[in-house]
Scaffold this motif. Sequence first.
Motif, PDB file in Angstrom:
ATOM      1  N   THR A   1      31.236  19.356 -22.912  1.00 17.69           N
ATOM      2  CA  THR A   1      31.140  17.984 -22.235  1.00 17.69           C
ATOM      3  C   THR A   1      30.349  17.903 -21.133  1.00 17.69           C
ATOM      4  OG1 THR A   1      33.273  18.112 -20.924  1.00 17.69           O
ATOM      5  CG2 THR A   1      33.236  17.209 -23.060  1.00 17.69           C
ATOM      6  N   ARG A   2      29.565  16.787 -20.810  1.00 12.30           N
ATOM      7  CA  ARG A   2      28.697  16.323 -19.587  1.00 12.30           C
ATOM      8  C   ARG A   2      29.353  15.186 -19.033  1.00 12.30           C
ATOM      9  NH1 ARG A   2      28.053  21.118 -20.088  1.00 12.30           N
ATOM     10  NH2 ARG A   2      26.071  22.247 -20.307  1.00 12.30           N
ATOM     11  N   GLY A   3      29.072  15.207 -17.858  1.00  4.67           N
ATOM     12  CA  GLY A   3      29.262  13.885 -17.045  1.00  4.67           C
ATOM     13  C   GLY A   3      28.345  13.606 -15.723  1.00  4.67           C
ATOM     14  N   ILE A   4      28.705  12.605 -15.106  1.00  9.65           N
ATOM     15  CA  ILE A   4      27.626  12.230 -13.849  1.00  9.65           C
ATOM     16  C   ILE A   4      27.602  13.351 -13.079  1.00  9.65           C
ATOM     17  CG2 ILE A   4      27.301  10.450 -12.016  1.00  9.65           C
ATOM     18  CD1 ILE A   4      29.159   8.596 -13.992  1.00  9.65           C
ATOM     19  N   PHE A   5      26.328  13.641 -12.605  1.00  5.12           N
ATOM     20  CA  PHE A   5      26.175  14.830 -11.798  1.00  5.12           C
ATOM     21  C   PHE A   5      25.488  14.494 -10.534  1.00  5.12           C
ATOM     22  CE2 PHE A   5      23.772  18.675 -10.367  1.00  5.12           C
ATOM     23  CZ  PHE A   5      24.820  19.220  -9.812  1.00  5.12           C
ATOM     24  N   CYS A   6      24.163  14.191 -10.449  1.00  9.38           N
ATOM     25  CA  CYS A   6      23.359  13.669  -9.208  1.00  9.38           C
ATOM     26  C   CYS A   6      23.646  12.245  -8.922  1.00  9.38           C
ATOM     27  CB  CYS A   6      21.889  14.006  -9.490  1.00  9.38           C
ATOM     28  SG  CYS A   6      20.841  13.005 -10.621  1.00  9.38           S
ATOM     29  N   GLY A   7      23.564  11.345  -9.846  1.00  8.65           N
ATOM     30  CA  GLY A   7      23.932  10.071  -9.667  1.00  8.65           C
ATOM     31  C   GLY A   7      22.566   9.084  -9.325  1.00  8.65           C
ATOM     32  N   MET A   8      21.349   9.612  -9.351  1.00 11.27           N
ATOM     33  CA  MET A   8      20.103   9.032  -9.277  1.00 11.27           C
ATOM     34  C   MET A   8      18.953   9.355 -10.033  1.00 11.27           C
ATOM     35  SD  MET A   8      19.258  11.378  -5.786  1.00 11.27           S
ATOM     36  CE  MET A   8      18.737  13.330  -5.850  1.00 11.27           C
ATOM     37  N   GLY A   9      19.479   9.828 -11.284  1.00 12.91           N
ATOM     38  CA  GLY A   9      18.305   9.681 -12.374  1.00 12.91           C
ATOM     39  C   GLY A   9      17.619  11.015 -12.579  1.00 12.91           C
ATOM     40  N   ILE A  10      17.910  11.960 -11.797  1.00  8.18           N
ATOM     41  CA  ILE A  10      16.988  13.071 -12.012  1.00  8.18           C
ATOM     42  C   ILE A  10      17.452  14.340 -12.809  1.00  8.18           C
ATOM     43  CG2 ILE A  10      16.216  15.174 -10.547  1.00  8.18           C
ATOM     44  CD1 ILE A  10      16.144  13.224  -8.086  1.00  8.18           C
ATOM     45  N   CYS A  11      18.985  14.512 -12.817  1.00 13.93           N
ATOM     46  CA  CYS A  11      19.436  15.641 -13.619  1.00 13.93           C
ATOM     47  C   CYS A  11      19.483  15.250 -15.256  1.00 13.93           C
ATOM     48  CB  CYS A  11      20.597  15.871 -13.320  1.00 13.93           C
ATOM     49  SG  CYS A  11      22.090  14.842 -13.428  1.00 13.93           S
ATOM     50  N   GLY A  12      19.499  13.943 -15.525  1.00 14.17           N
ATOM     51  CA  GLY A  12      19.803  13.458 -17.092  1.00 14.17           C
ATOM     52  C   GLY A  12      21.354  13.839 -17.793  1.00 14.17           C
ATOM     53  N   GLU A  13      22.184  14.285 -16.834  1.00 12.72           N
ATOM     54  CA  GLU A  13      23.599  14.801 -17.541  1.00 12.72           C
ATOM     55  C   GLU A  13      24.152  13.447 -17.856  1.00 12.72           C
ATOM     56  OE1 GLU A  13      25.081  17.734 -17.847  1.00 12.72           O
ATOM     57  OE2 GLU A  13      23.037  18.329 -17.425  1.00 12.72           O
ATOM     58  N   CYS A  14      23.913  12.436 -17.311  1.00 12.97           N
ATOM     59  CA  CYS A  14      24.622  11.089 -17.494  1.00 12.97           C
ATOM     60  C   CYS A  14      24.114  10.249 -18.851  1.00 12.97           C
ATOM     61  CB  CYS A  14      24.703  10.272 -16.292  1.00 12.97           C
ATOM     62  SG  CYS A  14      23.065   9.503 -15.853  1.00 12.97           S
ATOM     63  N   ARG A  15      23.415  10.884 -19.737  1.00  8.76           N
ATOM     64  CA  ARG A  15      22.617  10.071 -20.733  1.00  8.76           C
ATOM     65  C   ARG A  15      24.055   9.582 -21.683  1.00  8.76           C
ATOM     66  NH1 ARG A  15      20.243  13.798 -23.444  1.00  8.76           N
ATOM     67  NH2 ARG A  15      20.800  15.620 -22.111  1.00  8.76           N
ATOM     68  N   MET A  16      24.094   8.471 -22.102  1.00  4.29           N
ATOM     69  CA  MET A  16      24.885   7.625 -23.085  1.00  4.29           C
ATOM     70  C   MET A  16      23.873   6.754 -23.906  1.00  4.29           C
ATOM     71  SD  MET A  16      28.270   6.952 -20.727  1.00  4.29           S
ATOM     72  CE  MET A  16      29.397   7.018 -22.350  1.00  4.29           C
ATOM     73  N   ILE A  17      24.728   6.413 -25.009  1.00  2.00           N
ATOM     74  CA  ILE A  17      24.225   5.307 -26.001  1.00  2.00           C
ATOM     75  C   ILE A  17      24.681   3.970 -25.200  1.00  2.00           C
ATOM     76  CG2 ILE A  17      24.190   4.475 -28.190  1.00  2.00           C
ATOM     77  CD1 ILE A  17      25.002   7.330 -29.033  1.00  2.00           C
ATOM     78  N   VAL A  18      23.485   3.100 -25.077  1.00  2.00           N
ATOM     79  CA  VAL A  18      23.659   1.973 -24.586  1.00  2.00           C
ATOM     80  C   VAL A  18      22.982   0.933 -25.341  1.00  2.00           C
ATOM     81  CG1 VAL A  18      23.099   0.257 -22.646  1.00  2.00           C
ATOM     82  CG2 VAL A  18      23.706   2.604 -22.117  1.00  2.00           C
ATOM     83  N   ASP A  19      23.858  -0.133 -25.849  1.00  2.00           N
ATOM     84  CA  ASP A  19      23.354  -0.906 -26.971  1.00  2.00           C
ATOM     85  C   ASP A  19      22.408  -0.274 -27.911  1.00  2.00           C
ATOM     86  OD1 ASP A  19      24.702  -3.125 -25.650  1.00  2.00           O
ATOM     87  OD2 ASP A  19      23.048  -3.461 -24.307  1.00  2.00           O
TER      88      ASP A  19
END
Length: 93
Positions: free
Chosen positions: A45-63
């Motif tokens: 599993t992956r979650g939020i890491f950098c919080g500023m859009g650089i790492c890409g760990e926070c990718r999800m399906i939106v709409d």
Amino acid sequence: MLDSSKHLSITIDGVPLSAQPGQTVAHVLLASGKMVCRTEQGDDTRGIFCGMGICGECRMIVDGVSNVRICQTLVRDGMVVCRQDDVLVGRSS
């Protein structure tokens, strides 16, 4: 700036949550006590890491759109967000 006088409704993994204009999806996810955004091969599993859009760990399906970085995505009323299974969307890391 957050507007605490207005409330939006979004759904994350089937759970309706309240949000405010100006919040990111990542903020709402964390405030709900959840951390997992996506699953990679081997059920890692992956979650939020950098919080500023650089790492890409926070990718999800939106709409219905895959690989959306939720730390950079502002909430909209009625937004539907789902955990992403990278094996199913054909992408790993």
